[in-house]
Motif scaffolding. Structure first.
Motif, PDB file in Angstrom:
ATOM      1  N   LEU A  26      88.248 -43.007 -55.884  1.00  0.00           N
ATOM      2  CA  LEU A  26      88.031 -41.727 -55.213  1.00  0.00           C
ATOM      3  C   LEU A  26      86.623 -41.672 -54.642  1.00  0.00           C
ATOM      4  N   VAL A  27      86.483 -41.004 -53.491  1.00  0.00           N
ATOM      5  CA  VAL A  27      85.182 -40.896 -52.828  1.00  0.00           C
ATOM      6  C   VAL A  27      84.934 -39.447 -52.438  1.00  0.00           C
ATOM      7  N   GLY A  28      83.761 -38.928 -52.795  1.00  0.00           N
ATOM      8  CA  GLY A  28      83.411 -37.556 -52.435  1.00  0.00           C
ATOM      9  C   GLY A  28      81.925 -37.409 -52.179  1.00  0.00           C
ATOM     10  N   LEU A  29      81.549 -36.296 -51.554  1.00  0.00           N
ATOM     11  CA  LEU A  29      80.152 -36.066 -51.172  1.00  0.00           C
ATOM     12  C   LEU A  29      79.597 -34.781 -51.769  1.00  0.00           C
ATOM     13  N   ILE A  30      78.319 -34.853 -52.175  1.00  0.00           N
ATOM     14  CA  ILE A  30      77.536 -33.665 -52.502  1.00  0.00           C
ATOM     15  C   ILE A  30      76.764 -33.312 -51.236  1.00  0.00           C
ATOM     16  N   THR A  31      76.995 -32.119 -50.712  1.00  0.00           N
ATOM     17  CA  THR A  31      76.348 -31.712 -49.462  1.00  0.00           C
ATOM     18  C   THR A  31      75.679 -30.343 -49.650  1.00  0.00           C
ATOM     19  N   ARG A  32      75.106 -29.840 -48.580  1.00  0.00           N
ATOM     20  CA  ARG A  32      74.488 -28.515 -48.649  1.00  0.00           C
ATOM     21  C   ARG A  32      75.524 -27.434 -48.932  1.00  0.00           C
ATOM     22  N   GLU A  33      76.759 -27.674 -48.481  1.00  0.00           N
ATOM     23  CA  GLU A  33      77.830 -26.696 -48.693  1.00  0.00           C
ATOM     24  C   GLU A  33      78.605 -26.942 -49.986  1.00  0.00           C
ATOM     25  N   GLN A  34      78.412 -28.118 -50.607  1.00  0.00           N
ATOM     26  CA  GLN A  34      79.211 -28.482 -51.781  1.00  0.00           C
ATOM     27  C   GLN A  34      78.301 -29.059 -52.856  1.00  0.00           C
ATOM     28  N   SER A  35      78.094 -28.266 -53.913  1.00  0.00           N
ATOM     29  CA  SER A  35      77.191 -28.686 -54.985  1.00  0.00           C
ATOM     30  C   SER A  35      77.817 -29.800 -55.833  1.00  0.00           C
ATOM     31  N   GLU A  36      76.999 -30.390 -56.689  1.00  0.00           N
ATOM     32  CA  GLU A  36      77.491 -31.446 -57.574  1.00  0.00           C
ATOM     33  C   GLU A  36      78.561 -30.904 -58.522  1.00  0.00           C
ATOM     34  N   GLU A  37      78.338 -29.683 -59.029  1.00  0.00           N
ATOM     35  CA  GLU A  37      79.312 -29.062 -59.926  1.00  0.00           C
ATOM     36  C   GLU A  37      80.643 -28.828 -59.209  1.00  0.00           C
ATOM     37  N   LYS A  38      80.566 -28.338 -57.980  1.00  0.00           N
ATOM     38  CA  LYS A  38      81.783 -28.091 -57.206  1.00  0.00           C
ATOM     39  C   LYS A  38      82.500 -29.398 -56.881  1.00  0.00           C
ATOM     40  N   LEU A  39      81.726 -30.427 -56.536  1.00  0.00           N
ATOM     41  CA  LEU A  39      82.338 -31.729 -56.242  1.00  0.00           C
ATOM     42  C   LEU A  39      83.081 -32.266 -57.460  1.00  0.00           C
ATOM     43  N   THR A  40      82.484 -32.110 -58.646  1.00  0.00           N
ATOM     44  CA  THR A  40      83.143 -32.577 -59.866  1.00  0.00           C
ATOM     45  C   THR A  40      84.500 -31.907 -60.036  1.00  0.00           C
ATOM     46  N   GLU A  41      84.561 -30.596 -59.766  1.00  0.00           N
ATOM     47  CA  GLU A  41      85.833 -29.870 -59.850  1.00  0.00           C
ATOM     48  C   GLU A  41      86.849 -30.435 -58.864  1.00  0.00           C
ATOM     49  N   TYR A  42      86.395 -30.646 -57.619  1.00  0.00           N
ATOM     50  CA  TYR A  42      87.285 -31.171 -56.587  1.00  0.00           C
ATOM     51  C   TYR A  42      87.760 -32.581 -56.926  1.00  0.00           C
ATOM     52  N   MET A  43      86.864 -33.388 -57.471  1.00  0.00           N
ATOM     53  CA  MET A  43      87.236 -34.768 -57.811  1.00  0.00           C
ATOM     54  C   MET A  43      88.211 -34.796 -58.985  1.00  0.00           C
ATOM     55  N   ASP A  44      88.036 -33.884 -59.953  1.00  0.00           N
ATOM     56  CA  ASP A  44      89.008 -33.772 -61.049  1.00  0.00           C
ATOM     57  C   ASP A  44      90.387 -33.431 -60.487  1.00  0.00           C
ATOM     58  N   GLU A  45      90.404 -32.497 -59.536  1.00  0.00           N
ATOM     59  CA  GLU A  45      91.665 -32.099 -58.909  1.00  0.00           C
ATOM     60  C   GLU A  45      92.248 -33.250 -58.097  1.00  0.00           C
TER      61      GLU A  45
END
Length: 408
Positions: free
Chosen positions: A14-33
């Motif tokens: 899986l590949v995801g990004l931490i950006t100005r609109e998406q925090s590390e915490e939010k990315l973790t949630e999305y990656m879990d999903e």
């Protein structure tokens, strides 16, 4: 005797990004999903790759160095597929494939693939096929060369042909045909809704995998398919339910999800129409999920988009039997589980302070379902009374019970 074949799971990263609109915490949630989505599609996740950037790279989505790292890992561990958490542009897909010589799909394609697996009826299959073609059209050139090299597996249950001569004109013709077919089905379903008469309509809504179908089975005493995977139910199911002596129609709808592909929102118009035309919504949330607040907000956002946010609503927090949290106490760090919570404890939480009737239940364990039935009865009764002011003789079931209780 035939040997039982062992189930083969695709190996994915899986590949995801931490950006100005998406925090590390939010990315973790999305990656879990995303990992749960991959599991639902039939994959096992080998690794997660994340990177912090201001915005996605226009060429590779991630930086070129990170992409080289992914390519090396994929080669070394014989990974089948790389899944990106956000929708990739056609040019990004093409550029990434030149570096990573494996199947590349994004979140949208993964969700479409799950829908393709789960679609059972002709109507659902038509909806999914339309969404797939709409996704495919701008990626046509890349997809055909891709299909020549990789056949089968997650993301490749396409609507279609693998012939290189299939061109944009044929795809557009097919999209037009499918839209016309759906228009016809939509008219049929609209007629069916009218033919159901003036019965009050109650729709179960909520995030995917929160237990709507299980609750449907409990309330309607039917056997709607339910499974602990995302999008277990695609087809709208309608059942006539009677509580006491008050009949109404109960509808189970497809679950919502964050980053829901726009193609699916358009394709599943009739499913959303069931929500639009409902008199009462039962919004089900999985209280045991760490991101249940975000899930509730996502559902409310979609309800607002389809102009259904202001409908009468019952808020139901399901899966209280799975709920647990660690007490923030220096002297007691033990985990406090459901058995230490009474319903009165739940009712004192901030979650109970909503604008709607709010209940805490477990559909699988059948905890507090009688209160849910009573609440649904009262809400349906109120709507029914306004619709049929001279038909109030129906309403005696819970009323008589309350009178008996008071006499005792």
């Amino acid at each position: 005797m035939l040997e039982k074949k062992e189930v083969q799971y695709e190996k994915v990263v899986l590949v995801g990004l931490i950006t100005r609109e998406q925090s590390e915490e939010k990315l973790t949630e999305y990656m879990d999903e995303l990992e749960f989505l991959a599991y639902t599609a039939g994959a096992t996740v080998g690794e997660r790759f994340t990177q912090k950037m201001d915005r996605p790279d226009s060429k590779f989505f991630v930086g070129s160095g990170k992409l080289d790292e992914i390519a090396a890992f994929v080669e070394e561990y014989d990974i089948d597929t790389v899944i990106f958490d956000d929708e990739l542009t056609p040019s990004q897909l093409k550029n990434i494939e030149k570096v990573v010589n494996k199947k590349i799909i994004d979140r949208t394609q993964l969700i479409l693939d799950i829908f393709a697996q789960r679609a059972q009826t002709s109507y659902a299959r038509t909806q999914v096929e339309l969404a797939q073609y709409q996704y495919l059209l701008p990626r046509l050139t890349r997809m055909w060369t891709h299909l020549e090299r990789q056949r089968g597996g997650i993301g490749m249950r396409g609507p279609g042909e693998t012939e290189i001569e299939t061109d944009r004109r044929i795809i557009r013709d097919r999209i037009t045909l499918l839209k016309e077919k759906l228009k016809g089905i939509d008219k049929q379903m609209a007629t069916q809704r009218k033919n159901r008469g003036a019965l009050v309509r109650v729709a179960l809504v909520g995030y995917t995998n929160v237990g709507k179908s299980t609750l449907m089975n409990v309330l309607s005493k039917s056997e709607v398919f339910a499974e602990n995977k995302l999008f277990a139910t695609l087809d709208t199911t309608v059942r006539k339910v009677v509580i006491g002596n008050l009949p109404f129609l109960l509808t189970d709808t497809v679950g919502f999800i964050r980053k829901l592909p726009t193609q699916l929102v358009e394709s599943f118009k009739s499913t959303l129409d069931e929500v639009r035309e409902a008199d009462l919504l039962v919004h089900v949330a999985d209280i045991s999920h760490a991101s249940f607040e975000d899930h509730v907000n996502s559902v409310n956002q979609i309800l607002a988009e389809i102009e259904s946010k202001e409908k009468p609503t019952i808020m139901v927090f399901n899966k209280i039997d799975n709920f647990s949290y660690v007490k923030q106490d220096e002297d007691d760090l033990s985990e406090k589980k459901f058995e230490n919570y009474s319903l009165e404890d739940w009712k004192r939480t901030w979650m109970a302070k909503t604008d709607y009737p709010t209940l805490f239940i477990s559909a699988t364990e059948k905890d507090n379902l009688e209160e849910l039935r009573k609440t649904v009865y009262e809400e349906v009764k109120e709507i029914h009374t306004k619709r049929f002011p001279y038909n109030n003789f129906l309403f005696q079931y819970y009323d008589e019970e309350e009178e008996n209780d008071s006499e005792e």
